[in-house]
Design a protein around this motif. Structure first.
Motif, PDB file in Angstrom:
ATOM      1  N   ALA B   8      22.359  -9.189 -20.605  1.00 32.08           N
ATOM      2  CA  ALA B   8      21.893  -7.865 -21.018  1.00 32.08           C
ATOM      3  C   ALA B   8      22.522  -6.775 -20.158  1.00 32.08           C
ATOM      4  O   ALA B   8      22.671  -6.926 -18.958  1.00 32.08           O
ATOM      5  CB  ALA B   8      20.374  -7.792 -20.893  1.00 32.08           C
ATOM      6  N   HIS B  10      21.839  -2.946 -18.928  1.00 29.06           N
ATOM      7  CA  HIS B  10      20.726  -1.990 -18.846  1.00 29.06           C
ATOM      8  C   HIS B  10      20.859  -1.181 -17.564  1.00 29.06           C
ATOM      9  O   HIS B  10      21.689  -1.487 -16.707  1.00 29.06           O
ATOM     10  CB  HIS B  10      19.398  -2.756 -18.860  1.00 29.06           C
ATOM     11  N   LEU B  15      17.318  -0.877 -22.050  1.00 28.44           N
ATOM     12  CA  LEU B  15      18.345  -1.811 -22.483  1.00 28.44           C
ATOM     13  C   LEU B  15      19.429  -1.003 -23.191  1.00 28.44           C
ATOM     14  O   LEU B  15      19.132  -0.160 -24.040  1.00 28.44           O
ATOM     15  CB  LEU B  15      17.717  -2.812 -23.457  1.00 28.44           C
ATOM     16  N   VAL B  46      12.695  -3.861 -19.515  1.00 29.02           N
ATOM     17  CA  VAL B  46      13.965  -4.187 -20.182  1.00 29.02           C
ATOM     18  C   VAL B  46      13.830  -5.519 -20.924  1.00 29.02           C
ATOM     19  O   VAL B  46      14.296  -5.668 -22.056  1.00 29.02           O
ATOM     20  CB  VAL B  46      15.123  -4.243 -19.156  1.00 29.02           C
TER      21      VAL B  46
END
Ligand SMILES: Cc1cc2nc3c(=O)[nH]c(=O)nc-3n(C[C@H](O)[C@H](O)[C@H](O)COP(=O)(O)OP(=O)(O)OC[C@H]3O[C@@H](n4cnc5c(N)ncnc54)[C@H](O)[C@@H]3O)c2cc1C
Ligand SMILES: Nc1ncnc2c1ncn2[C@@H]1O[C@H](COP(=O)(O)O)[C@@H](O)[C@H]1O
Lengths: 248, 313
Positions: B8, B10, B15, B46
């Motif tokens: 991910a 972020h 995010l 997130v």
């Protein structure tokens, strides 16, 4: 300290490349070749560090066919002290390039390896990070400002969110972004002088490298072309067209 | 069957939209599972956003004060510790992913596929080379596939999921040789994000100065658009670097891209080829940007923008 600088021979950035009709690749015969623009910036930065008294020696390295020596000569004419040519006619992908650079790094023990952020032919943007990984060194990619201070450096990086500054211990790998500096022009006397500077050559086998498993290129195609558009004669016509498409 | 791990992107709170685009790419892998790893100092918020992405099997939350900033040298060893459970490790082809994934691939002794723009099969992908002027179809060799996903080629996956969130501890030694010092953002947080915006208004060298860029910002605000720029405009100091669009800047795919005073160098066009509709305003009728613009208007941008604003009012 020594700085090792990567110099890749690539199709000049001004050339509009053509995909071969049989899908076997991009036509490079008779096409103007140059040093990867990001590598020119890397050479320039290394020279500036030397001129500022922060480095003693700048070594340019290329991996590629015999003709890549032209790009090494350019680096030498810019001011690099000596050069290394790892000669091969094979297509060298980033992981193999990184292994080769690692072997040379082990030999030469530079404090900084300065590479371009990406080679503008394959646009991979991998080699610097891979070398840093193999050496277990810090990496500072996409550098737009480098301050070397003894055994560490502060590097400002161009990232999507803005400008990030990292403090890294040396030795380290740094990859250059376009705004780091403007490379100098080489003058004719420098080109003459560069002819006398040494180029050491190796084969990949001599370095004891195992080429990495490679990505296999199955075919090369031309990108989907955009439909040619129209010229509008006035702002009103433009606004009407955009309204019709529901864009404004 | 493929087991995919997505890293991910972020900023500690939100995010990045790029992650849901990587999810769409992963859907093409006929995967048995797609997990998202969130590395953060405190990442509950997130992780929840990641869990809402449709198609996600599970979110792994790896909380550690060392993960406060996305530093490749610190994240890579943690991801490598996870990697053996997966067939694919993917991240967006943003500066975050580009910095990170080659470090992982090198340690795993596999090559990386950069800028995946199309999935043909779990091991065969299309990717652009030469600033997008050619496309190669490549096959990854045996082993884990490590890749970055060209975000402009995939839309964001839906947000109707509710995957479970699992906290993980990863005990590997993290290096101390790389330290975050600071991040300077250009402070345009109240404007749409260039990489996610549906509309982008962009200025080039023809805009002429920092002061003149105000007309670009004003028009963008009227349209609810993000602001982009050519490299020449950034180099001249008219606008900060995070606005640069192109081969070495941001690759974007808005529905509407309006360029003012940009000539259309191939490196710039590389960043906008996936835009829905391209509008070009340039005073030079032979500017190459007109070759790819859907609607071209020849004229002085300083005359055209006020007219446009009037017509839009
Ligand atoms: C390795 C490499 C990577 C690069 N990466 C990128 C990249 O990511 N992004 C990028 O943008 N560039 C990139 N470039 C630079 C690129 O080659 C061009 O130099 C750059 O895009 C030019 O920017 P420009 O169109 O604003 O400027 P110019 O080419 O100078 O064009 C300015 C245009 O403005 C027009 N104009 C002037 N005044 C007016 C007016 N009053 N009204 C209307 N029109 C006017 C002119 O007719 C002209 O066409 C890269 C270059 C290299 C070598
Ligand atoms: N064959 C090569 N010879 C010398 N340097 C290279 C070579 N390949 C990659 N590099 C270096 O690594 C950088 C990034 O390349 P890439 O990862 O291929 O985009 C380049 O700008 C060079 O500095």
């Amino acid at each position: 300290m020594k700085i090792l600088v990567g110099v890749k021979r690539v199709v000049d950035f001004n050339v509009r490349i053509q995909v071969k009709a049989d899908g076997s690749g991009v036509a490079t015969e008779g096409v103007k070749m140059s040093m990867n623009p990001f590598d020119e910036i890397a050479v320039e930065e290394a020279l500036r560090l030397k001129e500022a008294g922060k480095a003693e020696e700048v070594i340019a390295i290329t991996i590629g066919p015999k003709a890549s020596q032209e790009q090494l000569r350019t680096a030498l004419a810019m001011g690099a002290d000596r050069a290394i040519h790892v000669e091969t006619d094979e297509d060298v992908q980033p992981l193999t390039a990184a292994r080769i650079l690692k072997a040379i790094t082990d030999k030469e023990e530079p404090k900084i390896v300065m590479l371009g952020k990406q080679a503008i032919d394959d646009d991979n943007n991998q080699t610097a990070q891979m070398l840093a990984a193999l050496a277990n060194w810090p990496q500072a990619t996409f550098a737009s400002k480098i301050d070397v201070d003894g055994d560490s450096a502060n590097v400002t990086r161009e990232i999507d969110a803005g400008l990030e500054t990292l403090s890294i211990d040396l030795p380290a790998v740094i990859s250059t972004d376009l705004r780091l500096n403007e490379p100098r022009y080489v003058k004719l006397p420098d080109i003459m002088k560069a002819k006398r500077k040494p180029i050491e050559t190796f084969t990949i086998a001599e370095l004891g490298i195992e080429p990495a498993a490679a990505v296999k290129v199955l075919k090369t195609s031309a990108p989907a072309a955009r439909q040619a558009g129209i010229k509008v004669a006035s702002v009103d016509e433009l606004v009407a067209a955009l309204k019709e498409k529901g864009l404004i | 069957m493929a087991k995919v791990l997505i890293i991910a992107e972020h900023d500690g709170k939100k995010l990045n939209g790029s992650t849901a685009r990587v999810m769409t790419c992963a859907q093409g892998l006929s995967a048995e599972s797609v997990e998202i790893a969130v590395f953060a100092a405190e990442g509950a918020a997130v992780a929840e956003q990641a869990a809402a992405i449709s198609g996600v099997t599970k979110v792994l939350l790896i909380e550690n004060p060392a993960n406060e900033h996305a530093t490749a040298a610190i994240l890579a060893p943690q991801i490598e510790a996870l990697a053996s459970e997966y067939s694919h490790v993917l991240a967006p082809s943003t500066t975050f992913g580009k910095d990170l994934t080659p470090r992982i691939a090198a340690h795993l002794a596999v090559p990386q596929i950069s800028d995946i723009m199309r999935v043909e099969s779990p091991r065969i992908f299309d990717r652009p080379i030469y600033a997008g002027n050619a496309v190669i179809t490549v096959e990854a060799p045996e082993g884990i596939v490590v890749g970055t996903v060209r975000t402009a080629s995939f839309s964001e996956a839906e947000k109707t999921g509710s995957a479970t969130i699992e906290k993980r501890e990863i005990n590997v030694e993290l290096p101390s040789h790389t330290r975050f010092v600071k991040l300077e953002t250009s402070g345009s947080a109240d404007r749409p994000d260039l990489q996610a915006a549906a509309k982008v208004v962009s200025g080039g060298r023809g805009v002429g100065s920092t002061e003149n860029f105000k007309v670009i910002y004003d028009l963008a605000d009227k349209l609810g658009a993000a602001v982009g720029a050519s490299r020449a405009a950034v180099d001249a100091g008219f606008i900060p670097n995070d606005h640069q669009v192109g081969q070495t800047g941001k690759i974007i795919a808005p529905e509407l891209y309006m360029s003012f005073g940009i000539s259309g160098a191939i490196q710039h066009l590389a960043g906008i080829k996936d835009a829905g509709t391209i509008v070009a305003i340039n005073k030079d009728p032979d500017a190459p940007i007109f070759e790819i613009a859907d609607f071209g208007l020849v004229g002085d941008l300083f005359e055209i923008i006020p007219e446009l604003e009037k017509a839009l009012a």
